[in-house]
Design a protein around this motif. Structure first.
Motif, PDB file in Angstrom:
ATOM      1  N   ALA A 546       0.833  -1.208   0.000  1.00 14.25           N
ATOM      2  CA  ALA A 546       0.000   0.000   0.000  1.00 14.25           C
ATOM      3  C   ALA A 546       0.869   1.261   0.000  1.00 14.25           C
ATOM      4  O   ALA A 546       0.591   2.227  -0.726  1.00 14.25           O
ATOM      5  N   ILE A 547       1.921   1.256   0.798  1.00 12.46           N
ATOM      6  CA  ILE A 547       2.812   2.418   0.875  1.00 12.46           C
ATOM      7  C   ILE A 547       3.460   2.703  -0.466  1.00 12.46           C
ATOM      8  O   ILE A 547       3.548   3.855  -0.902  1.00 12.46           O
ATOM      9  N   ASP A 556      -5.024  12.926   1.792  1.00 16.81           N
ATOM     10  CA  ASP A 556      -5.687  13.166   3.084  1.00 16.81           C
ATOM     11  C   ASP A 556      -5.300  12.126   4.133  1.00 16.81           C
ATOM     12  O   ASP A 556      -5.246  12.431   5.327  1.00 16.81           O
ATOM     13  N   GLU A 557      -5.038  10.894   3.709  1.00 19.72           N
ATOM     14  CA  GLU A 557      -4.709   9.845   4.671  1.00 19.72           C
ATOM     15  C   GLU A 557      -3.230   9.899   5.034  1.00 19.72           C
ATOM     16  O   GLU A 557      -2.360   9.940   4.158  1.00 19.72           O
ATOM     17  N   LEU A 562      -2.928   5.037   7.640  1.00 16.44           N
ATOM     18  CA  LEU A 562      -2.856   3.889   6.737  1.00 16.44           C
ATOM     19  C   LEU A 562      -2.453   2.634   7.510  1.00 16.44           C
ATOM     20  O   LEU A 562      -3.061   1.567   7.348  1.00 16.44           O
ATOM     21  N   GLN A 563      -1.442   2.759   8.357  1.00 16.18           N
ATOM     22  CA  GLN A 563      -0.997   1.631   9.170  1.00 16.18           C
ATOM     23  C   GLN A 563      -2.131   1.127  10.069  1.00 16.18           C
ATOM     24  O   GLN A 563      -2.374  -0.080  10.166  1.00 16.18           O
ATOM     25  N   GLY A 564      -2.862   2.061  10.694  1.00 17.66           N
ATOM     26  CA  GLY A 564      -3.967   1.672  11.569  1.00 17.66           C
ATOM     27  C   GLY A 564      -5.103   1.000  10.823  1.00 17.66           C
ATOM     28  O   GLY A 564      -5.685   0.020  11.307  1.00 17.66           O
ATOM     29  N   ARG A 565      -5.406   1.500   9.619  1.00 14.75           N
ATOM     30  CA  ARG A 565      -6.510   0.931   8.836  1.00 14.75           C
ATOM     31  C   ARG A 565      -6.206  -0.513   8.432  1.00 14.75           C
ATOM     32  O   ARG A 565      -7.068  -1.401   8.545  1.00 14.75           O
ATOM     33  N   ILE A 566      -4.990  -0.773   7.979  1.00 10.34           N
ATOM     34  CA  ILE A 566      -4.633  -2.129   7.551  1.00 10.34           C
ATOM     35  C   ILE A 566      -4.471  -3.047   8.756  1.00 10.34           C
ATOM     36  O   ILE A 566      -4.859  -4.223   8.715  1.00 10.34           O
TER      37      ILE A 566
END
Length: 669
Positions: A546-547, A556-557, A562-566
Motif C-alpha cells: 500500500a505504501i 488526506d490519509e 494507513l498503518q492503523g486501517r490495515i
C-alpha cells in the motif's frame, strides 16, 4: 621468565584472548597486538581476516574465527580498499582497450565473474564485521568489534561501486544483447540505472536527476537509521522518522517513474525476481489466506481510549484457562523428553533419507569456532560425496562467551556470500538455547526445537544456492525472493509427521515414544502460532504494498492512519497505537538493508513448503526411489534459474497453481 616445557606460542594459543591469567599476569591487560605476537611466536603475526580472503583454491578452507580480533578487521579493510580501487580501474582500462575481450570476457558471465573476484574481499570483510558485532564477539570485545565494523562500513561506503561505471555498464548491456548465455539480472541492471547510466547522451538531465535521487535516498535512509538507533521513543524522534519516511516514499516513486515503472511496488517485484506475477496476485493471495486464518488468531478484547484516540488491549487480568494449563504442562513435558543432540541426529537422518544430503560433524575443527560452544558440520552430496559447504552452529545463550546484546540472538545467515571467495561456502547459525553444565544433555523447549529445525533448513538452502552459483559461475544470479525461507519452513512441517517424531524420540531417549495427547496439544499450539505469524506477515506485506503502490504523501490519509486501517483489518488483536511506528520502521529498514528482501517472503515460502510437504505425504515414504526423486526435485529448486521457476515447482508438486489450498490442508485450518 615463564617456565614451561611447551613453546610459549603453543601455551598461549590454548588460552582464549582476554579470558585467562598466565603465571599471575592478567592477559586482558595486554594489548591485543602484543598478545598476538606472544600467541603466534612471531613479531609479524598473520592477519586471520586477510588470510580468510585468499582461500578460493583450498579444498579444506575454514575461516579462523577464534584468532580474529577487532584490529584485524580495520587492518584488512585498509589493505583491501586500495587493491579494490586499482583492480576496478585496471578492469575499465582493459575493457576500453579491448584487452582480453576475445579470450577472457566472451560473455556477460565472464565479465561478471571478474567483477565478483574484485568485490569478494570487501564483502568477506563486511561479513566478518557483521558476524562479530551481532553474535560472535566476546563480552569484553563487543564495543571494539562494533566500532571496527562501523569504521569498515564507512570506508566501504566511500569506495566507488562498480555499478557506477559507465564503461562496465555499456559492456554488460552490449554483451547481454548479443549473447545467448547472458546472465545480467534485473536487480543488477537497476543498480546501474539508479546511478543514471540508463540515460542516453541526449538526456543528461535525466541522468543527473537519477544520480541526485539516489544520493538523497541514501542520505535519508542513513538519517532514518540513525534516529531509530538513537531512540525513536520521544515525540521529536517520531516526527523525524515520519518526515524521513514521507521523503523516501516521494523520492522512490519519482525514481521508479524515471526507470520506467508505474509504481515502486512493480519495480520491487521485478527486482526481486518474484514468482508472483503482480501486486494484485499477492494481495489476492493475502486476502484468501487471511479469511482462512481469522478463526485461529487471538480474539483480544479492546477498549476505545478516547483521550489517546486508539484501540488499546484490555488490561484486565485473567486466570489461566484449562487449555492454557494443558499447554503449559505439555511444554514442560516436551522439554524433559527431547534433547539437542537427538534433534541434530534426527536432522542428519532426515537430510540423508529425504534430501540426499550427508551432514557430518567435524570433531577436529573445534578450535576454528569463535568460542568453545561452536560446532562445525560439513555438508556433502550423498550421491558422489562432493562437498556442498560448512555450517558453524552456535546454539547457546552463554553469558560467558556472548555479550548481553547478542544473548537472545536467533539467526541463520550465509557467511561467504561471494562465489569467488571460496569453493565451499560457509553458513552460520546462532540460537539462544539455555546451556547446561558438566556435559549434561541439553533439553530443548518446544520453541527451541522448532528453531533448530528451521535454521538448519535455512542454512542448508543458503549453502545449496551458493554452491550452485559457484559451480554454474553465475555470481549475481538471484533466486526468487519469495522462496527465501522455503527449506526451513519445510523441515519444521515434519513435526506433523509421527514417524519423524518417533525417530526423534528414539534418538533422544531409549525406549521412549511420544504420547499422542502430548503431541495433539503441542501441534494445536503450533497451528495457532503459525496462523498468528502468517497474519502478521500478511499485515506487513499489505502495508508495504500500500505504501509503495497507492499511497499519496500529499493525500488526506496519513501514514499512521494507513498503518492503523490495515492493522485493524488483519491484526485487530495487536493494534499499534498512534505512537507505534514499529511496523513501518520494520518495512523501511528491511528495504534499506536489501531492496531484494520482501515482506511477502514468509507467506509465499509457507505456501510452497506446504505444497512440498503435502506431496511427500501423498508419496509412499517406503519407496526409496520415489522419495529420492522428490528430494532431488526440492534440491533442484536452488540449483539453476530453470528449476527455480514457478512452473517447475508446480510440476514438482503435481499442482496446477501455487495457492493457499495446501497450506489449509497441511495445517488443517
Amino acid at each position: 621468565m615463564i617456565q614451561s616445557s611447551l613453546p610459549l606460542q603453543n601455551l598461549c594459543a590454548r588460552l582464549p584472548i582476554g579470558r585467562r591469567n598466565l603465571s599471575g599476569f592478567d592477559l586482558s591487560a595486554l594489548s591485543s597486538r602484543l598478545l598476538e605476537v606472544v600467541r603466534s611466536g612471531s613479531l609479524n603475526p598473520p592477519n586471520p581476516v586477510l588470510k580468510s580472503l585468499r582461500n578460493k583454491a583450498d579444498d579444506c578452507w575454514h575461516p579462523e574465527f577464534r584468532r580474529m580480533l577487532p584490529y584485524h578487521l580495520e587492518n584488512a579493510i585498509q589493505s583491501t580498499r586500495t587493491q579494490y580501487s586499482v583492480d576496478l580501474a585496471e578492469l575499465e582500462v582493459a575493457i576500453t582497450a579491448g584487452v582480453d575481450k576475445e579470450t577472457q570476457w566472451k560473455t556477460t558471465l565472464d565479465l561478471l565473474n571478474r567483477i565478483d573476484e574484485i568485490e569478494a574481499p570487501l564483502y568477506q570483510i563486511k561479513e566478518v564485521g557483521q558476524l562479530f558485532s551481532e553474535l560472535a564477539a566476546l563480552p569484553d570485545q563487543q564495543k571494539q568489534w562494533q566500532e571496527a565494523h562501523r569504521k569498515t562500513r564507512s570506508i566501504r561506503g566511500a569506495l566507488r561501486p562498480f555499478t557506477g561505471s559507465k564503461i562496465i555498464y555499456q559492456t554488460l548491456t552490449e554483451m547481454a544483447g548479443s549473447s545467448t548465455d547472458a546472465h545480467f539480472p534485473i536487480y543488477l541492471r537497476l543498480a546501474f540505472e539508479r546511478n543514471g547510466l540508463c540515460a542516453d547522451e541526449g538526456h543528461p538531465d535525466k541522468r543527473q536527476q537519477l544520480v541526485e535521487i539516489d544520493e538523497k535516498l541514501k542520505s535519508l535512509n542513513r538519517q532514518l537509521q540513525s534516529v531509530v538507533e538513537r531512540s525513536g521513543a520521544n515525540k521529536s524522534d517520531r516526527l523525524s522518522i515520519v518526515k524521513y519516511m514521507y521523503n523516501i516514499i516521494g523520492l522512490t516513486h519519482l525514481q521508479a517513474q524515471h526507470l520506467g515503472y508505474s509504481t515502486v511496488s512493480s519495480m520491487m517485484m521485478h527486482e526481486r525476481n518474484a514468482m508472483s506475477s503482480s501486486v494484485e496476485e499477492v494481495l489476492n493471495q493475502n486476502e484468501s489466506l487471511a479469511n482462512i486464518l481469522r478463526p485461529y488468531v487471538p480474539k483480544a478484547s479492546v477498549t476505545l481510549d478516547e483521550e489517546a484516540g486508539a484501540f488499546l488491549p484490555s488490561s484486565k487480568p485473567k486466570a489461566p484457562t484449562d487449555s492454557e494449563k494443558e499447554l503449559w504442562i505439555a511444554k514442560q513435558s516436551f522439554k524433559k523428553l527431547v534433547y539437542l543432540d537427538g534433534t541434530i541426529q534426527a536432522i542428519v537422518d532426515f537430510c540423508d533419507s529425504i534430501l540426499g544430503i550427508n551432514i557430518v560433524e567435524n570433531k577436529d575443527a573445534s578450535s576454528l569456532g569463535w568460542n568453545q560452544n561452536v560446532r562445525i558440520f560439513d555438508v556433502a552430496n550423498k550421491t558422489d560425496g562432493s562437498s556442498i559447504g560448512t555450517i558453524f552452529f552456535d546454539p547457546y545463550n552463554d553469558k560467558y562467551w556472548r555479550s548481553s546484546e547478542a544473548s537472545e540472538t536467533t539467526m541463520s545467515r550465509l557467511f561467504s556470500i561471494r562465489p569467488n571467495q571460496t569453493r565451499f561456502p560457509v553458513a552460520v547459525i546462532g540460537l539462544s538455547i539455555e546451556p547446561t553444565w558438566d556435559d549434561v544433555p541439553t533439553p530443548l523447549s518446544w520453541k527451541d526445537f522448532q528453531d533448530v529445525l528451521f535454521h538448519f533448513g535455512n542454512a542448508l538452502q543458503m549453502l545449496l544456492s551458493q554452491k550452485a552459483k559457484i559451480d554454474n559461475k553465475t555470481p549475481y544470479y538471484l533466486q526468487p525472493s519469495d522462496v527465501s525461507h522455503f527449506l526451513g519452513k519445510f523441515m519444521v512441517l515434519w513435526l506433523y509427521n509421527d514417524g519423524f517424531l518417533e525417530r526423534l524420540a528414539q534418538l533422544s531417549q531409549d525406549q521412549f515414544t511420544f504420547q499422542p495427547e502430548l503431541m495433539r496439544v503441542l501441534r494445536q499450539e503450533f497451528k495457532k502460532q503459525r496462523a498468528t505469524n502468517l497474519m502478521e506477515n500478511i499485515f506487513l506485506c499489505t502495508l508495504e504494498l500500500a505504501i509503495f503502490t497507492d499511497f499519496d504523501p500529499r493525500g488526506d490519509e496519513t501514514l499512521v492512519s494507513l498503518q492503523g486501517r490495515i492493522a485493524r483489518k488483519y491484526v485487530p488483536y495487536d493494534m499499534p497505537d498512534s505512537n507505534d511506528l514499529g511496523p513501518m520502521i520494520e518495512i523501511f529498514q528491511c528495504k534499506n538493508l536489501d531492496p531484494k528482501i520482501s515482506t511477502n517472503c514468509p507467506v509465499h515460502s509457507e505456501m510452497l513448503a506446504c505444497m512440498a510437504y503435502k506431496r511427500f505425504m501423498t508419496t509412499d515414504l517406503q519407496n526409496a526411489g520415489a522419495v529420492e526423486k522428490l528430494g532431488q526435485g526440492i534440491r533442484n529448486l536452488f540449483l539453476s534459474p530453470e528449476t527455480s521457476s514457478k512452473e517447475y515447482f508446480e510440476s514438482l508438486c503435481d499442482a496446477t497453481e501455487i495457492s493457499v489450498k495446501s497450506l489449509r490442508d497441511v495445517h488443517d485450518f
